[in-house]
Design a protein around this motif. Sequence first.
Motif, PDB file in Angstrom:
ATOM      1  N   GLY A   1       0.828  -1.208   0.000  1.00  0.00           N
ATOM      2  CA  GLY A   1       0.000   0.000   0.000  1.00  0.00           C
ATOM      3  C   GLY A   1       0.861   1.256   0.000  1.00  0.00           C
ATOM      4  N   HIS A   2       1.904   1.287   0.825  1.00  0.00           N
ATOM      5  CA  HIS A   2       2.847   2.412   0.815  1.00  0.00           C
ATOM      6  C   HIS A   2       3.446   2.608  -0.577  1.00  0.00           C
ATOM      7  CE1 HIS A   2       2.895   3.480   4.994  1.00  0.00           C
ATOM      8  NE2 HIS A   2       3.294   2.292   5.411  1.00  0.00           N
ATOM      9  N   ALA A   3       3.912   1.492  -1.156  1.00  0.00           N
ATOM     10  CA  ALA A   3       4.581   1.564  -2.451  1.00  0.00           C
ATOM     11  C   ALA A   3       3.627   2.048  -3.548  1.00  0.00           C
ATOM     12  CB  ALA A   3       5.156   0.197  -2.809  1.00  0.00           C
ATOM     13  N   THR A   4       2.395   1.556  -3.533  1.00  0.00           N
ATOM     14  CA  THR A   4       1.430   1.919  -4.580  1.00  0.00           C
ATOM     15  C   THR A   4       1.064   3.393  -4.522  1.00  0.00           C
ATOM     16  OG1 THR A   4       0.517  -0.329  -4.512  1.00  0.00           O
ATOM     17  CG2 THR A   4      -0.847   1.394  -5.516  1.00  0.00           C
ATOM     18  N   VAL A   5       0.731   3.891  -3.337  1.00  0.00           N
ATOM     19  CA  VAL A   5       0.309   5.285  -3.210  1.00  0.00           C
ATOM     20  C   VAL A   5       1.467   6.220  -3.550  1.00  0.00           C
ATOM     21  CG1 VAL A   5      -0.557   7.029  -1.609  1.00  0.00           C
ATOM     22  CG2 VAL A   5      -1.447   4.701  -1.497  1.00  0.00           C
ATOM     23  N   SER A   6       2.672   5.918  -3.048  1.00  0.00           N
ATOM     24  CA  SER A   6       3.817   6.795  -3.336  1.00  0.00           C
ATOM     25  C   SER A   6       4.150   6.792  -4.828  1.00  0.00           C
ATOM     26  CB  SER A   6       5.043   6.363  -2.523  1.00  0.00           C
ATOM     27  OG  SER A   6       5.472   5.080  -2.916  1.00  0.00           O
TER      28      SER A   6
ATOM     29  N   MET B   1      -0.068   7.190   4.927  1.00  0.00           N
ATOM     30  CA  MET B   1      -1.315   6.517   5.311  1.00  0.00           C
ATOM     31  C   MET B   1      -1.663   5.370   4.371  1.00  0.00           C
ATOM     32  SD  MET B   1      -2.201   7.957   8.059  1.00  0.00           S
ATOM     33  CE  MET B   1      -3.813   7.213   8.262  1.00  0.00           C
ATOM     34  N   GLY B   2      -0.850   5.164   3.316  1.00  0.00           N
ATOM     35  CA  GLY B   2      -1.152   4.110   2.348  1.00  0.00           C
ATOM     36  C   GLY B   2      -1.148   2.723   2.942  1.00  0.00           C
ATOM     37  N   GLY B   3      -0.356   2.485   3.970  1.00  0.00           N
ATOM     38  CA  GLY B   3      -0.299   1.165   4.579  1.00  0.00           C
ATOM     39  C   GLY B   3      -1.594   0.795   5.266  1.00  0.00           C
ATOM     40  N   ARG B   4      -2.083   1.675   6.134  1.00  0.00           N
ATOM     41  CA  ARG B   4      -3.346   1.396   6.813  1.00  0.00           C
ATOM     42  C   ARG B   4      -4.503   1.382   5.822  1.00  0.00           C
ATOM     43  NH1 ARG B   4      -5.433   3.319  12.634  1.00  0.00           N
ATOM     44  NH2 ARG B   4      -4.209   1.456  13.075  1.00  0.00           N
ATOM     45  N   ALA B   5      -4.468   2.279   4.829  1.00  0.00           N
ATOM     46  CA  ALA B   5      -5.533   2.319   3.827  1.00  0.00           C
ATOM     47  C   ALA B   5      -5.598   1.006   3.047  1.00  0.00           C
ATOM     48  CB  ALA B   5      -5.305   3.492   2.877  1.00  0.00           C
ATOM     49  N   ALA B   6      -4.429   0.403   2.749  1.00  0.00           N
ATOM     50  CA  ALA B   6      -4.409  -0.867   2.026  1.00  0.00           C
ATOM     51  C   ALA B   6      -5.045  -1.975   2.861  1.00  0.00           C
ATOM     52  CB  ALA B   6      -2.972  -1.238   1.667  1.00  0.00           C
TER      53      ALA B   6
ATOM     54  N   TYR C   1      -6.147  10.066   4.380  1.00  0.00           N
ATOM     55  CA  TYR C   1      -6.474   8.642   4.518  1.00  0.00           C
ATOM     56  C   TYR C   1      -7.523   8.249   3.486  1.00  0.00           C
ATOM     57  CZ  TYR C   1      -8.214   4.351   6.758  1.00  0.00           C
ATOM     58  OH  TYR C   1      -8.615   3.074   7.022  1.00  0.00           O
ATOM     59  N   ASP C   2      -8.564   9.082   3.344  1.00  0.00           N
ATOM     60  CA  ASP C   2      -9.596   8.818   2.347  1.00  0.00           C
ATOM     61  C   ASP C   2      -9.025   8.876   0.937  1.00  0.00           C
ATOM     62  OD1 ASP C   2     -11.411   8.569   4.397  1.00  0.00           O
ATOM     63  OD2 ASP C   2     -12.116  10.647   4.265  1.00  0.00           O
ATOM     64  N   ARG C   3      -8.106   9.813   0.716  1.00  0.00           N
ATOM     65  CA  ARG C   3      -7.470   9.935  -0.599  1.00  0.00           C
ATOM     66  C   ARG C   3      -6.658   8.682  -0.934  1.00  0.00           C
ATOM     67  NH1 ARG C   3      -2.682  14.271  -1.756  1.00  0.00           N
ATOM     68  NH2 ARG C   3      -2.433  13.953  -4.017  1.00  0.00           N
ATOM     69  N   ALA C   4      -5.946   8.148   0.065  1.00  0.00           N
ATOM     70  CA  ALA C   4      -5.172   6.925  -0.145  1.00  0.00           C
ATOM     71  C   ALA C   4      -6.086   5.748  -0.447  1.00  0.00           C
ATOM     72  CB  ALA C   4      -4.329   6.635   1.096  1.00  0.00           C
ATOM     73  N   ILE C   5      -7.222   5.662   0.255  1.00  0.00           N
ATOM     74  CA  ILE C   5      -8.182   4.580  -0.007  1.00  0.00           C
ATOM     75  C   ILE C   5      -8.699   4.666  -1.441  1.00  0.00           C
ATOM     76  CG2 ILE C   5     -10.509   3.772   0.553  1.00  0.00           C
ATOM     77  CD1 ILE C   5      -9.902   4.289   3.481  1.00  0.00           C
ATOM     78  N   GLN C   6      -8.964   5.871  -1.892  1.00  0.00           N
ATOM     79  CA  GLN C   6      -9.466   6.055  -3.263  1.00  0.00           C
ATOM     80  C   GLN C   6      -8.430   5.589  -4.287  1.00  0.00           C
ATOM     81  OE1 GLN C   6     -10.611  10.073  -4.137  1.00  0.00           O
ATOM     82  NE2 GLN C   6     -10.987   9.647  -6.323  1.00  0.00           N
ATOM     83  N   ILE C   7      -7.171   5.965  -4.090  1.00  0.00           N
ATOM     84  CA  ILE C   7      -6.109   5.545  -5.019  1.00  0.00           C
ATOM     85  C   ILE C   7      -5.973   4.028  -5.031  1.00  0.00           C
ATOM     86  CG2 ILE C   7      -3.610   5.629  -5.432  1.00  0.00           C
ATOM     87  CD1 ILE C   7      -3.651   8.495  -4.311  1.00  0.00           C
TER      88      ILE C   7
END
Length: 645
Positions: free
Chosen positions: A460-465, A512-517, A593-599
Amino acid sequence: MSKDKKPNPSKIRISPWVIYGAVLLILIAIQLVSSGTNFQEVKPTSLSRFYQYLDSGQVEKVVFNKSTAQVYLNKAALNSKTHEKIEKKNLLGKDNTGPHYTLDIGTNSELFQKKLEEARLEGKLKDYSSEPESNWGDILINFLPIILIIAFWLFMFRRMSGGGSGGGGGQIFSIGKSKARLFDEKNDIKVTFKDVAGLEGAKEEIQEIVEFLKNPEKYTSIGGKIPKGALLVGPPGTGKTLLAKAVAGEAQVPFFSLSGSDFVEMFVGVGASRVRDLFKQAKEKSPSIIFIDEIDAVGRARGKNNFSGSNDERENTLNQLLTEMDGFGTNTHVIVLAATNRADVLDKALMRAGRFDRQIYVDLPDIRERKEIFEVHLKPLKKSEELDTEFLAKQTPGFSGADIANVCNESALIAARKGKKAVDKQDFLDAVDRIVGGLEKKNKIVTPEEKRAIAIHEAGHATVSWMLEHAAPLVKVTIVPRGQSLGAAWYLPEERLIVRPEQMLDEMCATMGGRAAEKVIFNKISTGALSDLEKVTKQARAMVTVYGLNDKLGNITYYDSSGQSEYNFSKPYSEETAKIIDKEISDLIESQYDRAIQILNENKEKLNQLADILIEKEVIFKDDLEAIFGQRPHEKTENEVVTES
């Protein structure tokens, strides 16, 4: 004799205690010889038995005093069975000439002497004599406690007065002496500006101090005054102490080095006394440099935390330091250098012109300076020929000089552990991972469910970044436990001098990509995002309360650069403002956090695919992400490495 002829270094120095011991042994030997000792055990006997020996003519000589007597037997008696227990030879292998017996004659020595006289007249005793009650041995034994007390007192006196060894700063009679270590300009100081890699700005600014010490007349001849001091300020490990040594090495002057804590002592007035002694020594050896490391130990602002009473020893030491810096004349050519990473807490009186005239900021090295520092620390290492120092500099953003030295040493240890003959690129990368992330724990037990959750989190971190423009691009991701983290991702952030809101928001979203994933894949969250939440909360709080980047609060900051806010008992804002701050921080975090979930929802299949590869390989790199996501939408160059868990 020429003046430059040095004394013979091989001259033997005899300790006075050796002389004392030799005198004592001589006295004991004299006593043994003068007392006629036979180095043999003398057996006791009773008075009645002695009279039997005397009447039968076995005694040759008697020596007595008021209470005791020593009996010498004749040869015939010594060889008889009556006295067979008497050794015929003494400890030295010679004939035992006596005394052979000793006896207590009681209080009536006159009667004893009368008996001896009668035996002598009858021819039964050859001779007898009397001696004083005390001899040298008795006197020595009687005075031995006094001698020991005097010797102990002399020993303690020498210890307390420094023992003549040039130290004594911690001894009771020299407790007010300075504990500064003097580096002699001819022998000790070997560091010059050539040995200090990077720090070009600081070296250029501090070069003037060298000129002041080398050629002061150049400035004083036209009415200028030599600066009193310079303050080196910067993060730990950036080379402040090394830079101060280089100044002394370049100027070829005596260099007094000590720490701010060396002034502090439990006794009243000691700190002030040490300050006076330090400046006295420096003036005697002028031109010279005084270097006080960690000056915040004594230079902290007065009156802010004085809970111990009005007579604060630390404040007295600071007052004396202020007086000395402002008191010695401008022609003494003594310059004070000080180093600290807490310049915000120093007293304003210490920072004013006339004391520390200059503040030299020693910042963390940039990429070019890191390359120079690597070249210095790589010299003693056996390294492979293809090792690129520019690449190493790119892999260590935010590293200080001390950190780079640690990386070089750690890489050598890793190479030796692997049985290599030279240190290569991979050893340095492993060393950076070891220092930043911690030691790998491959034997840590992780269940398949936990392993997939960790893989999803890191993916999740890798994807969002990867998808965000201003987020740092990824170098590699691992799910091997390292240090306290169960997984880690390495990124390449830009070196920015200023940061804009959109850049901070993208970094928060990637964090926040990790928790969002976890939420997107499992519809559950876990405790694995603790370090992420801590980081993003600090970033959001800084945006709202420090940098004035929040529209609702406006252009206002609650940051106190003087460092005195820690002594305040009230917040610099009202309760209503506190509620607004809390709400704005929460809204910032939740929005990202919501933005990361959307991505991640838009890239859910690729997220699962990346997690599967991560579970299989445990470590993935930038190439794996390009194979799944394609070219990064906003590719950048000239990047460097940092870690985020």
